[in-house]
Design a protein around this motif. Structure first.
Motif, PDB file in Angstrom:
ATOM      1  N   GLN A 107      38.880  43.639  49.440  1.00 10.04           N
ATOM      2  CA  GLN A 107      39.363  42.353  48.959  1.00 10.04           C
ATOM      3  C   GLN A 107      38.256  41.549  48.296  1.00 10.04           C
ATOM      4  N   THR A 139      43.368  38.389  47.994  1.00 10.00           N
ATOM      5  CA  THR A 139      43.508  38.226  49.430  1.00 10.00           C
ATOM      6  C   THR A 139      44.020  39.516  50.073  1.00 10.00           C
ATOM      7  N   THR A 158      47.700  40.154  49.319  1.00 12.03           N
ATOM      8  CA  THR A 158      47.921  40.704  47.983  1.00 12.03           C
ATOM      9  C   THR A 158      47.650  42.204  47.955  1.00 12.03           C
TER      10      THR A 158
END
Length: 229
Positions: free
Chosen positions: A85, A91, A94
């Protein structure tokens, strides 16, 4: 005897075109909604990175295929716990939502596909997850006997993978036609129209009157026979 010719009434479905107008209206509405969705939705780009699982020295080569299946199932979890990430700049949610890993039943290879609104973002997410798998396998290579190696880096996509506006309109039109057909099938039929009821009464009236006008057979009167002399 003069007889009035009966008028032929067309079928009820032809006299009520509004019932069948539901189908083209549903197709048109579905095409408009689908085309609007395809035109307004933000395009999505996909990038794919490939890694391969190789056995370490003095390890069973067949174990690489089993570990490839295992790494494919936990690819997003390893990426979240690692630095993927940070490398991708997104994030953890996501990554879980936008990254998918697929494995092959014949080869110890894992494909990592990421989807994003920008091509560069999709490339960074796919390569970030692949890098996290490589680092994680290096840390546990002593216990697993295998390690993950970068096979091919992701390339920048040039065209979106999301459906275009014409394709969305076609899909929407097909869906609208299907729903319109279902509405016509489940819609209850109306009762007999007044024109058909009046026509049936007119057709049965002459028959009833004719049967009433037929006289009943006369009963023969009994005449006494003459007496013999």
């Amino acid at each position: 005897m003069n007889t009035t010719p009966t008028r032929a009434f067309p079928p009820a479905g032809l006299r009520r075109p509004g019932r069948w107008a539901v189908l083209p209206a549903a197709v048109l509405a579905g095409a408009v909604l689908g085309g609007g969705y395809g035109a307004l939705k933000t395009p999505q780009y996909a990038a794919t990175s490939y890694v391969i699982v190789v056995p370490a020295e003095k390890s069973d080569p067949a174990a690489a295929l089993g570990f490839a299946q295992a790494y494919g199932r936990v690819a997003t979890d390893i990426a979240v716990t690692g630095d993927a990430q940070v490398w991708a700049g997104v994030t953890a949610d996501t990554l879980r939502r936008s990254v998918q890993a697929a494995t092959s039943p014949d080869a110890p290879m894992i494909s990592i596909t990421a989807r994003a609104e920008k091509p560069a973002k999709a490339v960074s997410m796919a390569d970030g997850v692949a890098r996290a798998l490589v680092l994680n396998s290096t840390h546990v290579a002593g216990s697993t006997g295998v390690k993950v190696v970068q096979f091919s880096r992701a390339t920048k996509p040039v065209a979106p993978v999301s459906p275009s506006a014409p394709l969305s309109a076609l899909v929407g039109g097909c869906a609208g036609g299907l729903l319109g057909g279902l509405v016509l099938l489940v819609r209850p039929k109306r009762g007999t129209p007044r024109g058909e009821a009046r026509h049936s009464r007119q057709a049965t009236a002459p028959a009833t009157g004719a049967s009433a006008a037929v006289p009943a057979p006369a009963v023969a009167s009994h005449q006494p026979e003459p007496e013999a002399v």
